[in-house]
Design a protein around this motif. Structure first.
Motif, PDB file in Angstrom:
ATOM      1  N   PRO A   1      38.417  48.957  25.369  1.00  0.00           N
ATOM      2  CA  PRO A   1      39.825  48.872  25.796  1.00  0.00           C
ATOM      3  C   PRO A   1      40.509  47.598  25.322  1.00  0.00           C
ATOM      4  CG  PRO A   1      38.421  49.505  27.645  1.00  0.00           C
ATOM      5  CD  PRO A   1      37.500  49.168  26.511  1.00  0.00           C
TER       6      PRO A   1
ATOM      7  N   CYS B   1      41.445  58.724  21.925  1.00  0.00           N
ATOM      8  CA  CYS B   1      42.090  57.445  22.248  1.00  0.00           C
ATOM      9  C   CYS B   1      42.648  56.795  20.972  1.00  0.00           C
ATOM     10  CB  CYS B   1      41.058  56.547  22.915  1.00  0.00           C
ATOM     11  SG  CYS B   1      41.712  55.003  23.542  1.00  0.00           S
TER      12      CYS B   1
ATOM     13  N   ILE C   1      32.130  52.045  30.564  1.00  0.00           N
ATOM     14  CA  ILE C   1      33.068  52.751  31.448  1.00  0.00           C
ATOM     15  C   ILE C   1      32.617  54.204  31.635  1.00  0.00           C
ATOM     16  CG2 ILE C   1      35.439  53.665  31.554  1.00  0.00           C
ATOM     17  CD1 ILE C   1      36.315  51.011  30.185  1.00  0.00           C
ATOM     18  N   MET C   2      32.212  54.820  30.537  1.00  0.00           N
ATOM     19  CA  MET C   2      31.840  56.242  30.641  1.00  0.00           C
ATOM     20  C   MET C   2      30.464  56.436  31.263  1.00  0.00           C
ATOM     21  SD  MET C   2      33.476  58.022  27.348  1.00  0.00           S
ATOM     22  CE  MET C   2      34.740  57.179  26.435  1.00  0.00           C
TER      23      MET C   2
ATOM     24  N   CYS D   1      33.984  51.008  26.186  1.00  0.00           N
ATOM     25  CA  CYS D   1      34.156  52.426  26.549  1.00  0.00           C
ATOM     26  C   CYS D   1      32.842  53.029  27.030  1.00  0.00           C
ATOM     27  CB  CYS D   1      34.663  53.225  25.351  1.00  0.00           C
ATOM     28  SG  CYS D   1      36.204  52.637  24.705  1.00  0.00           S
TER      29      CYS D   1
ATOM     30  N   CYS E   1      37.485  57.205  32.080  1.00  0.00           N
ATOM     31  CA  CYS E   1      38.282  57.435  30.862  1.00  0.00           C
ATOM     32  C   CYS E   1      39.117  58.701  31.060  1.00  0.00           C
ATOM     33  CB  CYS E   1      37.342  57.609  29.663  1.00  0.00           C
ATOM     34  SG  CYS E   1      38.203  58.097  28.156  1.00  0.00           S
ATOM     35  N   PRO E   2      40.436  58.598  31.027  1.00  0.00           N
ATOM     36  CA  PRO E   2      41.287  59.770  31.273  1.00  0.00           C
ATOM     37  C   PRO E   2      41.014  60.939  30.328  1.00  0.00           C
ATOM     38  CG  PRO E   2      42.596  57.773  31.136  1.00  0.00           C
ATOM     39  CD  PRO E   2      41.209  57.393  30.747  1.00  0.00           C
ATOM     40  N   TYR E   3      40.613  60.617  29.086  1.00  0.00           N
ATOM     41  CA  TYR E   3      40.364  61.707  28.123  1.00  0.00           C
ATOM     42  C   TYR E   3      39.156  62.538  28.545  1.00  0.00           C
ATOM     43  CZ  TYR E   3      43.529  58.849  25.458  1.00  0.00           C
ATOM     44  OH  TYR E   3      44.633  58.130  25.073  1.00  0.00           O
TER      45      TYR E   3
ATOM     46  N   ILE F   1      38.547  53.238  18.104  1.00  0.00           N
ATOM     47  CA  ILE F   1      38.587  52.397  19.306  1.00  0.00           C
ATOM     48  C   ILE F   1      37.283  52.579  20.083  1.00  0.00           C
ATOM     49  CG2 ILE F   1      39.748  52.038  21.544  1.00  0.00           C
ATOM     50  CD1 ILE F   1      41.547  51.237  19.242  1.00  0.00           C
TER      51      ILE F   1
ATOM     52  N   PRO G   1      45.315  50.703  26.748  1.00  0.00           N
ATOM     53  CA  PRO G   1      44.887  52.093  26.565  1.00  0.00           C
ATOM     54  C   PRO G   1      45.132  52.892  27.847  1.00  0.00           C
ATOM     55  CG  PRO G   1      42.994  50.669  26.895  1.00  0.00           C
ATOM     56  CD  PRO G   1      44.189  49.774  26.822  1.00  0.00           C
ATOM     57  N   LEU G   2      45.038  54.200  27.726  1.00  0.00           N
ATOM     58  CA  LEU G   2      45.392  55.074  28.843  1.00  0.00           C
ATOM     59  C   LEU G   2      44.571  54.785  30.106  1.00  0.00           C
ATOM     60  CD1 LEU G   2      47.621  57.058  28.517  1.00  0.00           C
ATOM     61  CD2 LEU G   2      45.965  58.900  28.250  1.00  0.00           C
ATOM     62  N   CYS G   3      43.292  54.422  29.945  1.00  0.00           N
ATOM     63  CA  CYS G   3      42.457  54.164  31.127  1.00  0.00           C
ATOM     64  C   CYS G   3      43.041  53.017  31.946  1.00  0.00           C
ATOM     65  CB  CYS G   3      41.013  53.857  30.724  1.00  0.00           C
ATOM     66  SG  CYS G   3      40.837  52.548  29.502  1.00  0.00           S
TER      67      CYS G   3
ATOM     68  N   TYR H   1      36.150  61.584  23.037  1.00  0.00           N
ATOM     69  CA  TYR H   1      37.106  60.806  23.833  1.00  0.00           C
ATOM     70  C   TYR H   1      37.645  59.595  23.071  1.00  0.00           C
ATOM     71  CZ  TYR H   1      34.484  63.654  27.101  1.00  0.00           C
ATOM     72  OH  TYR H   1      33.868  64.709  27.701  1.00  0.00           O
ATOM     73  N   GLN H   2      36.750  58.889  22.365  1.00  0.00           N
ATOM     74  CA  GLN H   2      37.214  57.698  21.647  1.00  0.00           C
ATOM     75  C   GLN H   2      38.101  58.079  20.464  1.00  0.00           C
ATOM     76  OE1 GLN H   2      33.324  56.007  21.089  1.00  0.00           O
ATOM     77  NE2 GLN H   2      33.628  54.538  22.728  1.00  0.00           N
TER      78      GLN H   2
HETATM   79 FE1  SF4 Z   1      39.760  53.560  27.746  1.00  0.00          FE
HETATM   80 FE2  SF4 Z   1      37.851  53.801  25.889  1.00  0.00          FE
HETATM   81 FE3  SF4 Z   1      38.751  55.961  27.212  1.00  0.00          FE
HETATM   82 FE4  SF4 Z   1      40.289  54.719  25.421  1.00  0.00          FE
HETATM   83  S1  SF4 Z   1      38.344  55.796  25.005  1.00  0.00           S
HETATM   84  S2  SF4 Z   1      40.929  55.432  27.420  1.00  0.00           S
HETATM   85  S3  SF4 Z   1      39.714  52.600  25.718  1.00  0.00           S
HETATM   86  S4  SF4 Z   1      37.648  54.233  28.078  1.00  0.00           S
END
Ligand code: SF4
Length: 530
Positions: A495, A464, A409-410, A406, A423-425, A492, A325-327, A460-461
């Motif tokens: 990741p 993704c 991470i967030m 996710c 998370c890049p989004y 999703i 995934p982008l992250c 964000y998900q």
């Molecule tokens: Fe990574 Fe989850 Fe963000 Fe997708 S939604 S880029 S898997 S943190």
């Protein structure tokens, strides 16, 4: 997680303390086990539950329903058609909220319907707390209702509708003959597509067939505000404030009734909340439910990189970039450009790589290869090696850490300008995100705009998942054809789920999926309630 505070629970009747001697309806299992309480598979949820349930049931039933509703939201955010949503939801409903067809063998119908009933009311409590939550709940529940209504047989639909006390009256024969041409004109397109769907492909539907079909239809007359969607599509005849709706349009009528009823009920529920706020067992659960976060625990059998058949090693890990995934792509780019990552990024990427099968030895090799381009091997051994070994449970408390989902991470602090985690989004500026999407081949087209819109809206998900679908479109289409639609298209939430799903689709297409490899990921979901 349910703290027992004597002061507040004094005098409460405990689940195990109930005296059933006065109630002959309690069966051997301690509960009224009569399916007559739930005569239909579908429900309008008019009456609240009256029996007791354990705190565990309270929580797990609500979480299962929440998973279903969140997936419905995700499908809608990804602009899926109703048919596509049906495909995604079929498996999820069977797993979390089944409502099976009555049969001689089915012994669990009562429990299924009870779970459906109770979980709906629990989530009412969680989602009545703000205007926004109420709006989301009504929308998702209405879609769920529609999905299930369409799953009923014609007889079940008719019996269910007859059981509702809805404010419609059948139009008289005089009205029908007076407005015959208008009813025909308004209904023509819907009836034609209905007949076409029910006949073999290539068969032309004639105007006469449409007329014959309408002749045998019952038309209902009801105030126009009940069916705004039919009026918006001009598929129902409006006369002097009343709309004439054919029986074939009944689902639209019922849906509109259901969502109106639910809105009213949520407004009533919110008034009862102050009394509930004193209950220190339920409030934390309800608060966490309304946050609606799905956390996914990744589980590949507990191997996490120590499995014997891992295809990933320190040399080839870069060749799996397109499956990440982008992250993780961003973190891989960060480490290859800077030959270093700060703590947050190191942990996020290290756990992910562990989850995709990079063994402890291979992980040390990978990080050493990268870091020693900007520092000496001694410094790497002294300052960083312990940390990477610790991640694999080889140092310190020897905990076998799992890859982050996710949500985890967030929940970490947002990255600064020199950091790559997160998370890049959520974390990237629109232009930076567009550049990253461009590298995936999604620049300057409508798809990229859709992804940016989802990110802007905080979904964000869903963004993704949309990217996953766009990047892997051909593989998904192939899988849908070969697996007869049996492909996981849910949102999703992890990741490693993204990675596993991508690998699975590629292997399926290459014909290298091993026997029994039906699963597309090793994740199992749960809602964080702590
Ligand atoms: Fe990574 Fe989850 Fe963000 Fe997708 S939604 S880029 S898997 S943190």
């Amino acid at each position: 997680m349910f703290r027992k505070v004597k002061r507040k629970t004094d005098g409460r009747r405990n689940f195990d303390d109930r005296d059933t001697s006065f109630d002959t309806s309690f069966g051997a299992g301690g509960f009224h086990d009569d399916l007559a309480q739930y005569p239909h598979r579908l429900s309008f949820y008019k009456l609240p539950p009256m029996e007791e349930v354990t705190l565990e049931e309270f929580e797990t039933w609500a979480i299962d329903r929440l998973k279903v509703l969140l997936e419905i939201e995700s499908c809608s955010a990804r602009s899926m058609t109703f048919k596509e949503t049906e495909q995604v939801m079929e498996k999820l409903l069977a797993k979390y909220l089944p409502l099976n067809v009555p049969s001689k063998e089915s012994s669990s119908l009562y429990q299924e319907r009870k779970k459906d009933h109770y979980s709906h009311f629990i989530l009412r409590l969680a989602f009545c707390r703000s205007e926004e939550l109420r709006r989301r709940f009504v929308k998702a529940e209405t879609t769920l209702f529609k999905l299930r209504y369409n799953m009923l047989s014609m007889t079940e639909q008719r019996n269910f509708v007859n059981s509702l006390d809805l404010p419609w009256v059948a139009a008289t024969d005089e009205e029908i003959s007076k407005f015959e041409s208008q009813l025909y004109a308004c209904s023509y397109a819907s009836v034609r597509s209905l007949l076409r769907a029910g006949s073999a492909s290539g068969i032309k539907i004639t105007d006469d067939q449409v007329r014959q079909y309408l002749k045998h239809q019952t038309f209902y007359k009801l105030p126009f505000e009940y069916v705004p969607d039919l009026l918006a599509m001009r598929t129902a005849f409006l006369h002097q404030g009343y709309v004439y709706v054919g029986q074939f349009q009944q689902s639209s009528l019922i849906l509109s009734e259901f969502s109106k009823f639910l809105k009213e009920q949520l407004d009533l529920t919110v008034r009862g909340l102050p009394g509930l706020d004193e209950d220190d067992r339920l409030v934390p659960v309800l608060n966490n439910l309304s946050k609606g976060y799905i956390s996914a625990e990744y589980n590949d059998g507990g191997n996490f990189g120590n499995g014997e058949e891992s295809e990933v090693n320190s040399e080839n890990v870069n060749s799996f970039l397109s499956d990440m995934p982008l992250c993780m792509q961003r973190l891989m780019e960060g480490v290859s450009v800077n030959h270093h990552l700060k703590y947050g990024g190191r942990q996020q990427l290290a756990f992910f790589l562990k989850g995709i099968g990079l063994s402890a030895d291979e992980a040390i090799k990978f990080w050493r290869n990268q870091f020693t381009k900007s520092m000496s091997a001694e410094r790497f051994n002294k300052d960083y090696k312990y940390n990477f070994r610790h991640n694999y449970g080889l140092e310190g408390g020897r905990i076998n850490y799992k890859p982050w989902d996710c949500k985890t991470i967030m929940n970490k602090p947002n990255p600064t300008k020199t950091e790559y985690h997160g998370c890049p989004y959520r974390d990237l500026h629109r232009d930076e995100l567009l550049v990253m999407l461009g590298k995936l081949g999604l620049e300057n087209n409508r798809s990229a705009d859709d992804v940016l819109d989802l990110s802007n809206r905080g979904e964000y998900q869903a963004a993704c998942t949309k990217v996953f679908e766009l990047v892997n479109r051909d593989d998904i289409d192939y899988a849908l054809k070969t697996k007869n639609g049996n492909v996981d298209q849910s949102s999703i939430v992890h990741p490693n789920q993204y990675f596993d799903r991508s690998r699975y689709l590629k292997k399926l297409r290459a014909g290298t999926v091993g026997k029994g490899a039906e699963s597309q990921s090793g994740e199992s979901q749960s809602i964080a309630t702590q």
